[in-house]
Design a protein around this motif. Structure first.
Motif, short mmCIF file in Angstrom:
data_model
loop_
_atom_site.label_atom_id
_atom_site.label_comp_id
_atom_site.label_asym_id
_atom_site.label_seq_id
_atom_site.Cartn_x
_atom_site.Cartn_y
_atom_site.Cartn_z
N VAL A 1 32.78 48.49 38.06
CA VAL A 1 34.05 47.84 38.35
C VAL A 1 34.49 48.13 39.78
O VAL A 1 34.87 47.21 40.53
N ARG B 1 41.73 45.02 36.48
CA ARG B 1 40.46 44.78 35.77
C ARG B 1 40.51 45.26 34.33
O ARG B 1 39.50 45.25 33.64
N PHE C 1 40.67 48.16 33.13
CA PHE C 1 39.81 49.32 32.90
C PHE C 1 40.68 50.48 32.42
O PHE C 1 41.78 50.70 32.96
#
Length: 344
Positions: free
Chosen positions: A128, A70, A72
């Motif tokens: 997330v 993702r 992140f």
């Protein structure tokens, strides 16, 4: 630890030729080192036995891999040359390596803007991870409040003959009285960080949050345990072994930041959010009190204290002082939560 030993450990990971290392003093549990090789900079950790199980390592691999997918900002696991999540030395210490993230760690919030940014980052993490479809394997989840309360009580029974018992008796009785009144009801179970103290968020030079670290305590729990721990860690001046009051402006900034970037909370979650900081503060008090008697778990500052027990005693006093102050401001805390949040 001497350089040859670190170098021998690093040789078990596919990170190139070892060049140098630096001990990292932040953190109470793991032994952490910044390692430089000819291919880059890495984080090497000698894991505490309670956080070095196969289950926790499996969870860590899934969490860090998911966050990487993702994009992140969080550490990425570096597996050993044989594809394992950690390398075991002859003393049975498990060593884990991750990528090194740029940024600074702080033990205390420096400004309201910093609190807004940190809370927004924590909220992004929750949002997330809310997409992760995974059953955590860990048998050592944090914030099992009833368990920590029972451990404190068992330690009190076992160590009544200890000279430290009389010092902590009054605090133990206070925790026994108040903590059960704060136990959470059944709330939505979400993926939480488990230990979102302010030193587990990295900041850039402008004091803007840029990454989340120390992900080996992730599990499913009420998101309020993360928010409560953040209130405890972020919304006061000084370290946790100092007797400091709740910083209401920082609490308001934290609520503002999380409301901007975090999950939408249910009405029942919002009803319990104002008590979450006091819950986690007293839960940690129980853990510090237990370790004051048992002398077995938390790291301690040998430059400032003569023993682990002495440091844990100071930490327990600091946390109980903070919890008392939170209670005096309960009405204002509820007003701030209502100002920034509306239920789903």
């Amino acid at each position: 630890m001497p350089m040859p030993e670190i170098q021998a450990i690093v040789a078990n990971f596919p990170v190139g030729s070892f060049e140098s290392y630096t001990p990292v003093e932040v953190g109470l549990i793991h032994k952490t080192y910044r390692v430089e090789t000819n291919t880059g900079t890495f984080c090497l950790q000698g894991l505490h036995p309670k956080l070095a199980t196969d289950e926790i390592l499996a969870d860590y691999k899934v969490v860090t891999g998911f966050l990487a997918e993702r994009d992140f900002p969080a550490p990425r696991l570096v597996e050993t040359s044989t594809g394992a999540a950690a390398w075991d030395d002859e003393d049975e210490t498990r060593w884990r390596m991750t990528t090194w993230l740029s940024g600074k760690t702080y033990n205390a919030i420096q400004s309201e803007d910093m609190a807004v940014s940190a809370a927004s980052m924590l909220g992004r993490f929750h949002a997330v991870m809310d997409e992760l479809d995974y059953t955590f394997q860990t048998k050592h989840p944090l914030h099992q409040t009833r368990y920590h309360l029972e451990c404190m009580q068992k330690a009190a029974e076992k160590y009544q003959a200890s000279p430290w018992f009389e010092k902590v008796k009054g605090m133990i009785e206070e925790v026994e009285e108040v903590l059960p009144t704060l136990l959470l009801p059944t709330l939505p179970q979400r993926v939480v960080h488990g230990d979102p103290k302010i030193s587990n968020i990295l900041f850039d030079d402008d004091l803007q949050a840029c990454a989340v670290i120390d992900l080996d305590t992730c599990c499913r729990h009420s998101v309020l345990v993360d928010l409560g721990d953040a209130v405890r860690s972020w919304c006061r001046e000084g370290s946790e072994d100092e007797e400091k009051e709740l910083a209401l402006p920082w609490f308001a900034a934290m609520m503002k930041g999380y409301a901007q970037g975090g999950l939408r909370l249910t009405a029942e979650e919002l009803a319990w959010l104002p008590k979450a900081g006091r819950l986690i503060t007293l839960e940690l008090s129980a853990r510090f009190l237990a370790d004051t008697l048992e002398d077995s778990y938390f790291g301690w500052d040998q430059s400032r204290y003569s023993s682990r027990r002495e440091h844990n005693f100071a930490r327990a006093k600091g946390m109980i002082h903070l919890a008392r102050d939170m209670q005096t401001h309960q009405g204002r805390i509820e007003e701030i939560v209502a100002e920034y949040f509306t239920p789903v």
